[in-house]
Design a protein around this motif. Structure first.
Motif, PDB file in Angstrom:
ATOM      1  N   LYS A  20      81.625 -21.782  53.864  1.00 42.05           N
ATOM      2  CA  LYS A  20      82.501 -20.785  53.643  1.00 42.05           C
ATOM      3  C   LYS A  20      82.457 -20.180  52.494  1.00 42.05           C
ATOM      4  CE  LYS A  20      87.485 -20.222  54.227  1.00 42.05           C
ATOM      5  NZ  LYS A  20      88.670 -20.825  54.563  1.00 42.05           N
ATOM      6  N   ALA A  21      82.286 -20.787  51.245  1.00 42.98           N
ATOM      7  CA  ALA A  21      82.023 -20.016  49.918  1.00 42.98           C
ATOM      8  C   ALA A  21      80.929 -19.223  49.580  1.00 42.98           C
ATOM      9  CB  ALA A  21      82.260 -21.365  48.995  1.00 42.98           C
ATOM     10  N   LYS A  22      79.619 -19.626  50.396  1.00 39.87           N
ATOM     11  CA  LYS A  22      78.406 -19.076  50.521  1.00 39.87           C
ATOM     12  C   LYS A  22      78.373 -17.781  51.048  1.00 39.87           C
ATOM     13  CE  LYS A  22      75.457 -23.010  49.355  1.00 39.87           C
ATOM     14  NZ  LYS A  22      74.274 -23.757  49.689  1.00 39.87           N
ATOM     15  N   THR A  23      78.965 -17.922  52.379  1.00 38.46           N
ATOM     16  CA  THR A  23      78.991 -16.733  53.380  1.00 38.46           C
ATOM     17  C   THR A  23      80.140 -15.681  53.156  1.00 38.46           C
ATOM     18  OG1 THR A  23      79.937 -17.958  55.124  1.00 38.46           O
ATOM     19  CG2 THR A  23      77.496 -18.093  54.900  1.00 38.46           C
ATOM     20  N   GLY A  24      81.229 -16.288  52.837  1.00 35.18           N
ATOM     21  CA  GLY A  24      82.320 -15.396  52.822  1.00 35.18           C
ATOM     22  C   GLY A  24      83.082 -15.309  54.201  1.00 35.18           C
ATOM     23  N   ILE A  30      84.376 -19.789  63.507  1.00 34.78           N
ATOM     24  CA  ILE A  30      83.219 -18.825  63.387  1.00 34.78           C
ATOM     25  C   ILE A  30      82.034 -19.548  62.979  1.00 34.78           C
ATOM     26  CG2 ILE A  30      82.103 -16.547  62.760  1.00 34.78           C
ATOM     27  CD1 ILE A  30      84.403 -16.517  64.540  1.00 34.78           C
ATOM     28  N   ILE A  31      82.032 -20.259  61.799  1.00 28.59           N
ATOM     29  CA  ILE A  31      81.073 -20.917  61.104  1.00 28.59           C
ATOM     30  C   ILE A  31      80.469 -21.957  62.181  1.00 28.59           C
ATOM     31  CG2 ILE A  31      80.257 -22.591  59.235  1.00 28.59           C
ATOM     32  CD1 ILE A  31      82.097 -20.952  57.570  1.00 28.59           C
ATOM     33  N   LEU A 119      72.623 -16.319  57.000  1.00 28.06           N
ATOM     34  CA  LEU A 119      73.043 -16.625  57.913  1.00 28.06           C
ATOM     35  C   LEU A 119      72.356 -15.740  59.419  1.00 28.06           C
ATOM     36  CD1 LEU A 119      74.788 -18.960  59.554  1.00 28.06           C
ATOM     37  CD2 LEU A 119      76.792 -17.448  59.323  1.00 28.06           C
ATOM     38  N   LEU A 120      72.642 -14.571  59.040  1.00 25.02           N
ATOM     39  CA  LEU A 120      72.019 -13.560  59.967  1.00 25.02           C
ATOM     40  C   LEU A 120      70.265 -13.700  60.146  1.00 25.02           C
ATOM     41  CD1 LEU A 120      74.125 -10.363  59.171  1.00 25.02           C
ATOM     42  CD2 LEU A 120      74.388 -11.979  61.064  1.00 25.02           C
TER      43      LEU A 120
END
Length: 129
Positions: A20-24, A30-31, A119-120
């Motif tokens: 969560k911290a890395k991706t925002g 969702i993660i 992630l994308l």
């Protein structure tokens, strides 16, 4: 429905906090969807034993899967059948948790995700292969 609700393990919760911290991405469901899909795209079945349910993070299936709950269930069911495990309710719940755990572990590994763009890129890389 695979599971009415499920609880994450403490290590999964800790890993999701890092992701969560890395991706925002603010919502854990969702993660978790991304993690599940990553694992389902892997050619091998997930190994190990069911993760403990020892954290304070509990999620309803409807929150996890959202409007696509029937699709997620069908994909997990078909994957269990393809892997030779059958599709009884206990098996589906077990392999859902194992796939989710494997995906969370993957995305929390060093150098896999530095930001949301990574992630994308992980989704595009799977699609191209």
């Amino acid at each position: 429905m695979i599971a009415k609700h499920f609880k994450l393990s403490q290590p999964e919760k800790d890993r999701l906090i890092r992701i969560k911290a890395k991706t925002g991405i603010q919502n854990w469901n969702i993660i978790c969807r991304w993690a599940l899909c990553w694992s389902l795209a892997e050619p091998t079945p997930p190994g190990g034993i069911d993760p403990l349910s020892d954290s304070n993070v509990e999620m309803d299936w409807s929150t996890f899967a959202g409007e696509y709950s029937e699709i997620y269930e069908a994909i997990i069911r078909q994957r269990c059948i393809n892997d030779g495990f059958g599709d009884d309710e206990k098996t589906l719940a077990k392999y859902f948790r194992l796939h989710l755990n494997r995906g969370i572990n993957h995305y929390s590994s060093r150098d896999v995700l530095k930001n949301c763009a990574d992630l994308l890129k992980s989704a595009v890389a799977k699609e191209v292969e």
